[in-house]
Scaffold this active site. Structure first.
Site, PDB file in Angstrom:
ATOM      1  N   GLY A  69      69.312  27.028  10.275  1.00 26.42           N
ATOM      2  CA  GLY A  69      68.928  25.859   9.478  1.00 26.42           C
ATOM      3  C   GLY A  69      68.333  26.319   8.157  1.00 26.42           C
ATOM      4  O   GLY A  69      67.942  27.487   8.009  1.00 26.42           O
ATOM      5  N   LEU A  70      68.248  25.383   7.247  1.00 25.74           N
ATOM      6  CA  LEU A  70      67.712  25.672   5.909  1.00 25.74           C
ATOM      7  C   LEU A  70      66.285  26.207   5.966  1.00 25.74           C
ATOM      8  O   LEU A  70      65.561  25.962   6.939  1.00 25.74           O
ATOM      9  CB  LEU A  70      67.680  24.370   5.088  1.00 25.74           C
ATOM     10  CG  LEU A  70      69.020  23.749   4.686  1.00 25.74           C
ATOM     11  CD1 LEU A  70      68.774  22.349   4.115  1.00 25.74           C
ATOM     12  CD2 LEU A  70      69.755  24.621   3.682  1.00 25.74           C
ATOM     13  N   SER A  71      65.885  26.879   4.923  1.00 28.02           N
ATOM     14  CA  SER A  71      64.481  27.239   4.785  1.00 28.02           C
ATOM     15  C   SER A  71      63.663  25.941   4.775  1.00 28.02           C
ATOM     16  O   SER A  71      64.040  24.970   4.111  1.00 28.02           O
ATOM     17  CB  SER A  71      64.269  28.004   3.471  1.00 28.02           C
ATOM     18  OG  SER A  71      62.904  28.290   3.302  1.00 28.02           O
ATOM     19  N   GLY A  72      62.604  25.894   5.544  1.00 25.50           N
ATOM     20  CA  GLY A  72      61.789  24.681   5.626  1.00 25.50           C
ATOM     21  C   GLY A  72      62.307  23.664   6.625  1.00 25.50           C
ATOM     22  O   GLY A  72      61.727  22.583   6.790  1.00 25.50           O
ATOM     23  N   GLY A 104      62.283  24.008   9.822  1.00 25.79           N
ATOM     24  CA  GLY A 104      61.347  23.971  10.943  1.00 25.79           C
ATOM     25  C   GLY A 104      61.621  25.015  12.028  1.00 25.79           C
ATOM     26  O   GLY A 104      61.072  24.917  13.127  1.00 25.79           O
ATOM     27  N   LYS A 105      62.430  26.009  11.722  1.00 28.46           N
ATOM     28  CA  LYS A 105      62.797  27.013  12.726  1.00 28.46           C
ATOM     29  C   LYS A 105      61.560  27.709  13.311  1.00 28.46           C
ATOM     30  O   LYS A 105      61.384  27.770  14.528  1.00 28.46           O
ATOM     31  CB  LYS A 105      63.747  28.070  12.112  1.00 28.46           C
ATOM     32  CG  LYS A 105      65.054  27.484  11.584  1.00 28.46           C
ATOM     33  CD  LYS A 105      65.944  28.537  10.968  1.00 28.46           C
ATOM     34  CE  LYS A 105      65.382  29.220   9.727  1.00 28.46           C
ATOM     35  NZ  LYS A 105      65.158  28.320   8.576  1.00 28.46           N
ATOM     36  N   SER A 139      70.542  32.115   8.810  1.00 29.12           N
ATOM     37  CA  SER A 139      71.926  32.338   9.299  1.00 29.12           C
ATOM     38  C   SER A 139      72.904  31.367   8.651  1.00 29.12           C
ATOM     39  O   SER A 139      73.529  30.563   9.343  1.00 29.12           O
ATOM     40  CB  SER A 139      72.026  32.128  10.815  1.00 29.12           C
ATOM     41  OG  SER A 139      71.207  32.962  11.523  1.00 29.12           O
TER      42      SER A 139
HETATM   43  N1  LIG Z   1      59.830  17.760  13.047  1.00 30.26           N
HETATM   44  C1  LIG Z   1      59.470  18.912  12.467  1.00 30.26           C
HETATM   45  N2  LIG Z   1      59.819  20.091  13.020  1.00 30.26           N
HETATM   46  C2  LIG Z   1      59.462  21.263  12.423  1.00 30.26           C
HETATM   47  N3  LIG Z   1      58.748  21.344  11.282  1.00 30.26           N
HETATM   48  C3  LIG Z   1      58.371  20.191  10.691  1.00 30.26           C
HETATM   49  C4  LIG Z   1      58.715  18.942  11.250  1.00 30.26           C
HETATM   50  N4  LIG Z   1      58.222  17.959  10.459  1.00 30.26           N
HETATM   51  C5  LIG Z   1      57.582  18.585   9.454  1.00 30.26           C
HETATM   52  N5  LIG Z   1      57.666  19.928   9.575  1.00 30.26           N
HETATM   53  C6  LIG Z   1      57.072  20.905   8.633  1.00 30.26           C
HETATM   54  O1  LIG Z   1      58.162  21.583   7.982  1.00 30.26           O
HETATM   55  C7  LIG Z   1      57.797  22.918   7.717  1.00 30.26           C
HETATM   56  C8  LIG Z   1      58.820  23.844   8.356  1.00 30.26           C
HETATM   57  O2  LIG Z   1      58.524  25.172   7.994  1.00 30.26           O
HETATM   58  P1  LIG Z   1      59.022  26.420   8.813  1.00 30.26           P
HETATM   59  O3  LIG Z   1      58.310  27.601   8.237  1.00 30.26           O
HETATM   60  O4  LIG Z   1      58.917  26.190  10.269  1.00 30.26           O
HETATM   61  O5  LIG Z   1      60.558  26.441   8.399  1.00 30.26           O
HETATM   62  P2  LIG Z   1      61.640  27.579   8.634  1.00 30.26           P
HETATM   63  O6  LIG Z   1      62.884  26.883   9.056  1.00 30.26           O
HETATM   64  O7  LIG Z   1      61.109  28.634   9.541  1.00 30.26           O
HETATM   65  O8  LIG Z   1      61.847  28.161   7.171  1.00 30.26           O
HETATM   66  P3  LIG Z   1      62.192  29.649   6.675  1.00 30.26           P
HETATM   67  O9  LIG Z   1      63.672  29.824   6.849  1.00 30.26           O
HETATM   68  O10 LIG Z   1      61.798  29.670   5.227  1.00 30.26           O
HETATM   69  O11 LIG Z   1      61.386  30.622   7.491  1.00 30.26           O
HETATM   70  C9  LIG Z   1      56.386  23.134   8.239  1.00 30.26           C
HETATM   71  O12 LIG Z   1      55.481  22.961   7.191  1.00 30.26           O
HETATM   72  C10 LIG Z   1      56.267  22.019   9.283  1.00 30.26           C
HETATM   73  O13 LIG Z   1      54.939  21.622   9.477  1.00 30.26           O
HETATM   74 MG   LIG Z   2      60.747  30.653   9.337  1.00 32.62          MG
END
Ligand SMILES: Nc1ncnc2c1ncn2[C@@H]1O[C@H](COP(=O)(O)OP(=O)(O)OP(=O)(O)O)[C@@H](O)[C@H]1O
Ligand SMILES: [Mg+2]
Length: 190
Positions: free
Chosen positions: A25-28, A30-31, A99
């Site tokens: 999934g995209l950066s941000g 929620g992974k 990915s």
């Molecule tokens: N339903 C949700 N599930 C997951 N995260 C959420 C949700 N709603 C809001 N958020 C917020 O979205 C953000 C997700 O950030 P996170 O670091 O988990 O993303 P990521 O996919 O790991 O990004 P990256 O690829 O940059 O590491 C967090 O600030 C989280 O609090």
């Molecule tokens: Mg991450």
């Protein structure tokens, strides 16, 4: 050398089946957030799990790599083998990399076979960019970061993921629970 202790033995010892949850999934999207919640659910259920997180791998094992297509491929090539070893050890690993390319994900699927579970952590670019938890989108828009997924590098959505969780419609706790339930249904955990 055929080692004496098999995956089957290690799985039995841990009362679970080692498997790889390959988040994309995209950066941000929620992974990492969902992985963290899921990890806690698994530990509470007396399972043995571990997060192979993008940021940690990028800081260590893959610190020599950049974000162009070739280096992204190399990064995932490394992590798919690490995940395979965790799986063989009977661990439930949660792999949290963007990915973005179908071809690279397919290579992981081909290697891991029945132990590869692709989980699409779905969020629109608009919302991911609004969240921007690390301020990376801002920097990408300013031109400070190159090859940023969604901005100047593509994200190819999974075509046939085993699971989709939509983080615009479900809370992170709900997403984690949905994945945990899937593991139960498929008898990876009891
Ligand atoms: N339903 C949700 N599930 C997951 N995260 C959420 C949700 N709603 C809001 N958020 C917020 O979205 C953000 C997700 O950030 P996170 O670091 O988990 O993303 P990521 O996919 O790991 O990004 P990256 O690829 O940059 O590491 C967090 O600030 C989280 O609090
Ligand atoms: Mg991450």
């Amino acid at each position: 050398m055929n080692f004496s202790i098999t995956k089957k033995f290690r799985d039995k010892q841990k009362n679970q089946r080692g498997v790889v949850l390959w988040f994309t999934g995209l950066s941000g999207a929620g992974k990492t957030t969902i992985a963290n919640e899921l990890d806690q659910l698994l530990i509470a259920n007396k399972n043995h799990s571990y997060i192979l997180d993008g940021d940690i791998v990028r800081a260590g094992l893959s610190s020599d790599l950049f974000f162009n297509k070739k280096d992204r491929e190399e990064n995932l090539r490394r992590i798919k083998y690490v995940a395979q070893m965790f799986c063989d050890a009977g661990i439930i690993s949660i792999v949290t990399f963007i990915s973005p390319f179908t071809a690279d994900r397919k290579k992981a699927r081909d290697l891991l076979g029945e132990y590869y579970i692709e989980v699409f952590i779905k969020t629109s670019l608009e919302i991911a960019e609004k969240r921007d938890p690390k301020g990376l989108y801002k920097r990408a828009r300013n031109g400070e970061i190159k090859n940023f997924t969604g901005i100047d590098s593509p994200y190819e959505e999974p075509e046939n993921p085993e699971l989709i969780v939509d983080t615009e419609k479900q809370s992170s706790a709900e997403c984690a629970l949905a994945i945990f339930k899937y593991l139960k249904i498929k008898k990876f955990v009891n």
